[in-house]
Design a protein around this motif. Structure first.
Motif, PDB file in Angstrom:
ATOM      1  N   ASP A   1       0.862  -1.322  -0.005  1.00 17.70           N
ATOM      2  CA  ASP A   1       0.130   0.164   0.265  1.00 17.70           C
ATOM      3  C   ASP A   1       0.830   1.260   0.090  1.00 17.70           C
ATOM      4  O   ASP A   1       2.043   1.080   0.005  1.00 17.70           O
ATOM      5  N   TYR A   2       0.220   2.362  -0.191  1.00 14.84           N
ATOM      6  CA  TYR A   2       0.910   3.584  -0.064  1.00 14.84           C
ATOM      7  C   TYR A   2       0.943   3.966   1.584  1.00 14.84           C
ATOM      8  O   TYR A   2       0.168   3.825   2.241  1.00 14.84           O
TER       9      TYR A   2
ATOM     10  N   VAL B   1       4.933   0.743   0.042  1.00 11.35           N
ATOM     11  CA  VAL B   1       5.524  -0.216   0.873  1.00 11.35           C
ATOM     12  C   VAL B   1       4.999  -1.630   0.770  1.00 11.35           C
ATOM     13  O   VAL B   1       3.836  -1.995   0.523  1.00 11.35           O
ATOM     14  N   TYR B   2       5.999  -2.350   0.509  1.00  9.42           N
ATOM     15  CA  TYR B   2       5.591  -4.042   0.415  1.00  9.42           C
ATOM     16  C   TYR B   2       5.841  -4.771   1.655  1.00  9.42           C
ATOM     17  O   TYR B   2       6.675  -4.441   2.478  1.00  9.42           O
TER      18      TYR B   2
ATOM     19  N   PRO C   1       6.383  -4.439   7.174  1.00 12.05           N
ATOM     20  CA  PRO C   1       6.931  -4.077   6.175  1.00 12.05           C
ATOM     21  C   PRO C   1       8.188  -4.361   5.893  1.00 12.05           C
ATOM     22  O   PRO C   1       9.092  -4.656   6.716  1.00 12.05           O
ATOM     23  N   MET C   2       8.540  -4.608   4.608  1.00  9.90           N
ATOM     24  CA  MET C   2       9.909  -5.314   4.224  1.00  9.90           C
ATOM     25  C   MET C   2      10.668  -4.565   3.094  1.00  9.90           C
ATOM     26  O   MET C   2      11.725  -4.683   2.850  1.00  9.90           O
ATOM     27  N   ALA C   3      10.003  -3.733   2.407  1.00 13.55           N
ATOM     28  CA  ALA C   3      10.414  -3.137   1.257  1.00 13.55           C
ATOM     29  C   ALA C   3       9.781  -1.676   0.791  1.00 13.55           C
ATOM     30  O   ALA C   3       8.739  -1.797   1.122  1.00 13.55           O
ATOM     31  N   GLN C   4      10.296  -1.152   0.208  1.00  8.84           N
ATOM     32  CA  GLN C   4       9.682   0.208  -0.275  1.00  8.84           C
ATOM     33  C   GLN C   4      10.183   0.878  -1.515  1.00  8.84           C
ATOM     34  O   GLN C   4      11.151   0.552  -2.012  1.00  8.84           O
ATOM     35  N   THR C   5       9.498   1.602  -2.398  1.00  6.40           N
ATOM     36  CA  THR C   5       9.982   2.212  -3.606  1.00  6.40           C
ATOM     37  C   THR C   5      11.024   3.280  -2.922  1.00  6.40           C
ATOM     38  O   THR C   5      10.884   3.890  -2.096  1.00  6.40           O
TER      39      THR C   5
END
Length: 114
Positions: A8-9, A29-30, A38-42
């Motif tokens: 999600d954002y 955010v992934y 949360p484990m990763a983000q753009t």
């Protein structure tokens, strides 16, 4: 949290190394599919879509994230564990994957002809 949610954002806070400055950004955010953490983000984000309506929906989701708790970037990604590959390594990996796919297609054709 819904552990089936993949992304999600969210508003993400980033601090300077010395902690004297901080800034915020809206990022995708992934989440880990098992823990929901949360484990990763753009790092780069672009609003794009097949239609204006799709882009509007994306922007509405971003606006809605402003009501969620802020995530600290340091809690999402540990950049020290990120392995950066050279372009040559990436090309070699892609060539290997392509070779594997060609073999699989060839094997599928052989099975179909039997």
């Amino acid at each position: 949290m819904d552990v089936t949610k993949l992304w999600d954002y969210r508003v993400v806070r980033r601090e300077s190394e010395d902690g004297s400055d901080e800034w915020y950004s809206i990022q995708e955010v992934y989440y880990d599919d098992e823990t929901g953490e949360p484990m990763a983000q753009t790092v780069d984000l672009m609003i794009e879509g097949d239609t204006i309506t799709g882009m509007r929906t994306q922007l509405e989701k971003m606006i809605n994230c402003l009501g969620q708790p802020v995530l600290d970037e340091s809690d999402i990604t540990d950049f020290s564990s990120v392995v950066t590959k050279t372009p040559e390594e990436r090309i070699s990996e892609l060539e290997d994957r392509l070779e594997t796919l060609i073999d699989e297609i060839s094997n599928t054709k052989k099975v179909r002809s039997l």
